[in-house]
Scaffold this active site. Structure first.
Site, PDB file in Angstrom:
ATOM      1  N   ARG A  79     -45.722  23.833 -32.364  1.00 45.95           N
ATOM      2  CA  ARG A  79     -46.158  22.630 -31.650  1.00 45.95           C
ATOM      3  C   ARG A  79     -47.064  22.952 -30.470  1.00 45.95           C
ATOM      4  O   ARG A  79     -48.088  22.294 -30.256  1.00 45.95           O
ATOM      5  CB  ARG A  79     -44.944  21.838 -31.151  1.00 45.95           C
ATOM      6  CG  ARG A  79     -44.176  21.112 -32.233  1.00 45.95           C
ATOM      7  CD  ARG A  79     -43.253  20.069 -31.651  1.00 45.95           C
ATOM      8  NE  ARG A  79     -42.208  20.630 -30.823  1.00 45.95           N
ATOM      9  CZ  ARG A  79     -41.011  20.988 -31.258  1.00 45.95           C
ATOM     10  NH1 ARG A  79     -40.727  20.888 -32.535  1.00 45.95           N
ATOM     11  NH2 ARG A  79     -40.097  21.458 -30.436  1.00 45.95           N
ATOM     12  N   SER A 136     -41.772  24.525 -37.930  1.00 42.96           N
ATOM     13  CA  SER A 136     -40.955  23.426 -37.426  1.00 42.96           C
ATOM     14  C   SER A 136     -39.633  23.926 -36.866  1.00 42.96           C
ATOM     15  O   SER A 136     -39.026  24.859 -37.395  1.00 42.96           O
ATOM     16  CB  SER A 136     -40.673  22.428 -38.559  1.00 42.96           C
ATOM     17  OG  SER A 136     -39.749  21.451 -38.140  1.00 42.96           O
ATOM     18  N   ASP A 196     -49.330  24.982 -48.037  1.00 47.79           N
ATOM     19  CA  ASP A 196     -50.348  23.933 -48.132  1.00 47.79           C
ATOM     20  C   ASP A 196     -51.286  23.928 -46.941  1.00 47.79           C
ATOM     21  O   ASP A 196     -52.266  23.190 -46.939  1.00 47.79           O
ATOM     22  CB  ASP A 196     -49.701  22.553 -48.273  1.00 47.79           C
ATOM     23  CG  ASP A 196     -49.064  22.066 -46.976  1.00 47.79           C
ATOM     24  OD1 ASP A 196     -48.446  22.899 -46.267  1.00 47.79           O
ATOM     25  OD2 ASP A 196     -49.185  20.862 -46.674  1.00 47.79           O
ATOM     26  N   ASN A 244     -37.276  21.734 -36.719  1.00 48.73           N
ATOM     27  CA  ASN A 244     -36.408  20.700 -37.278  1.00 48.73           C
ATOM     28  C   ASN A 244     -35.911  21.070 -38.671  1.00 48.73           C
ATOM     29  O   ASN A 244     -35.354  20.226 -39.368  1.00 48.73           O
ATOM     30  CB  ASN A 244     -37.184  19.375 -37.395  1.00 48.73           C
ATOM     31  CG  ASN A 244     -37.766  18.907 -36.083  1.00 48.73           C
ATOM     32  OD1 ASN A 244     -37.049  18.480 -35.201  1.00 48.73           O
ATOM     33  ND2 ASN A 244     -39.074  18.991 -35.943  1.00 48.73           N
ATOM     34  N   ASP A 292     -43.069  21.651 -44.733  1.00 52.38           N
ATOM     35  CA  ASP A 292     -43.781  20.379 -44.669  1.00 52.38           C
ATOM     36  C   ASP A 292     -44.976  20.383 -45.610  1.00 52.38           C
ATOM     37  O   ASP A 292     -45.864  21.235 -45.511  1.00 52.38           O
ATOM     38  CB  ASP A 292     -44.257  20.096 -43.243  1.00 52.38           C
ATOM     39  CG  ASP A 292     -43.101  19.985 -42.258  1.00 52.38           C
ATOM     40  OD1 ASP A 292     -42.082  19.378 -42.632  1.00 52.38           O
ATOM     41  OD2 ASP A 292     -43.210  20.512 -41.145  1.00 52.38           O
ATOM     42  N   GLY A 337     -49.144  23.577 -39.792  1.00 50.86           N
ATOM     43  CA  GLY A 337     -48.605  24.917 -39.963  1.00 50.86           C
ATOM     44  C   GLY A 337     -48.431  25.719 -38.680  1.00 50.86           C
ATOM     45  O   GLY A 337     -47.905  26.829 -38.718  1.00 50.86           O
ATOM     46  N   ASP A 341     -43.369  27.350 -47.639  1.00 53.04           N
ATOM     47  CA  ASP A 341     -43.514  26.525 -46.441  1.00 53.04           C
ATOM     48  C   ASP A 341     -42.691  25.258 -46.658  1.00 53.04           C
ATOM     49  O   ASP A 341     -42.307  24.942 -47.794  1.00 53.04           O
ATOM     50  CB  ASP A 341     -44.988  26.199 -46.226  1.00 53.04           C
ATOM     51  CG  ASP A 341     -45.227  25.278 -45.045  1.00 53.04           C
ATOM     52  OD1 ASP A 341     -44.621  25.508 -43.982  1.00 53.04           O
ATOM     53  OD2 ASP A 341     -46.004  24.317 -45.184  1.00 53.04           O
TER      54      ASP A 341
END
Length: 267
Positions: A75, A150, A208, A152, A27, A72, A25
């Site tokens: 959005r 994400s 996480d 991004n 972030d 996770g 993952d």
């Protein structure tokens, strides 16, 4: 599964079958951007909740609500999940909705805007233990991939100067283009394994977020490692993590990967 030997807590024991790939993952695992996301989510809901509820409701908590409702997830799912917990339902609107409209897509766009502002202000840092593990894996010939909800990821990895540490990347933009369900569905992880041409059973997931851990467990991956930086160990284990470490520097490398790259695919 007996996993004590994977964190060096015992003195012996046979290692697991050699893994061929490790899927990370982003972030909170590779990049220290979870706090930036949490701050952007809080700013969004502090901004819109007063307009969406007739009576006051608890605001967004950057620890508890972030982990439970948005961490996770894509959005749009994060918007739906948190607002449902506050008794609010919004129309979906359209994927092209700009920031502002009180629709799921409009709020998701506003969250992205807030995140981008904070990212530009503070930049990106990485977790040294994760980068060290990535470099060692690649030196030993194992394949690595990044999976993140994400959209991004390209900009974040470039800003952190770690783009070259991954053989494959599946992010939120891929999920939209390929109609892949978001975590806790395993579809994105399975797509990463497909791109690496590796059996999920011979792959390790590092996550996480509870949603990501559930995705790894549901996808039949050989080992799911939870990373607990916020006191979330019990929930990660309950979600299906085989073991949990506070930092990937604590992972006993030789016992998780006893054969190095033996049997792994070539680059």
């Amino acid at each position: 599964m007996n996993v004590e030997h994977l964190t060096g807590q015992d003195g012996a024991g046979c290692g697991p079958p050699a893994y061929k790939a490790v899927i990370f993952d982003m972030d909170g695992v590779v990049t220290d951007t979870a706090a930036v996301h949490a701050a952007a989510w809080k700013a969004l809901f502090d901004e819109v909740l007063p307009d969406l509820t007739e009576s006051p409701v608890p605001g967004f908590d950057v620890e508890e609500d972030y982990r439970r409702y948005v961490d996770g997830r894509p959005r749009e799912d994060g918007v739906r999940s948190f607002l449902a917990a506050r008794g609010v339902a919004l129309p979906d609107g359209n994927p092209g909705d700009p920031p502002g409209p009180r629709t799921v897509h409009g709020l998701a766009a506003r969250k992205q805007e807030l995140f981008a502002e904070r990212l530009a202000e503070g930049g990106v840092t990485v977790f040294p233990g994760t980068v060290a593990l990535l470099r060692r894996l690649r030196a030993d010939g194992l394949l690595t991939a990044l999976v993140t909800s994400s959209r991004n990821s390209e900009a974040v990895l470039a800003a952190a100067n770690v783009s070259d540490l991954f053989d494959a990347r599946v992010d939120g933009s891929d999920a939209v283009r390929l109609s892949l369900a978001g975590k806790p569905d395993p579809a994105m992880f399975l797509e990463a394994a497909r791109r690496l041409r590796v059996d999920p059973a011979r792959s390790v997931i590092v996550e996480d977020a509870e949603a990501g851990v559930r995705a790894g467990a549901r996808g039949g991956f050989g080992l799911v490692v939870g990373v607990d930086r916020t006191g979330n160990r019990a929930r990660l284990l309950a979600a299906g993590a085989h073991l949990v470490v506070e930092d990937l520097a604590a992972l006993c490398y030789q016992r998780v990967f006893p054969s190095g790259a033996q049997g792994s695919t070539s680059r």
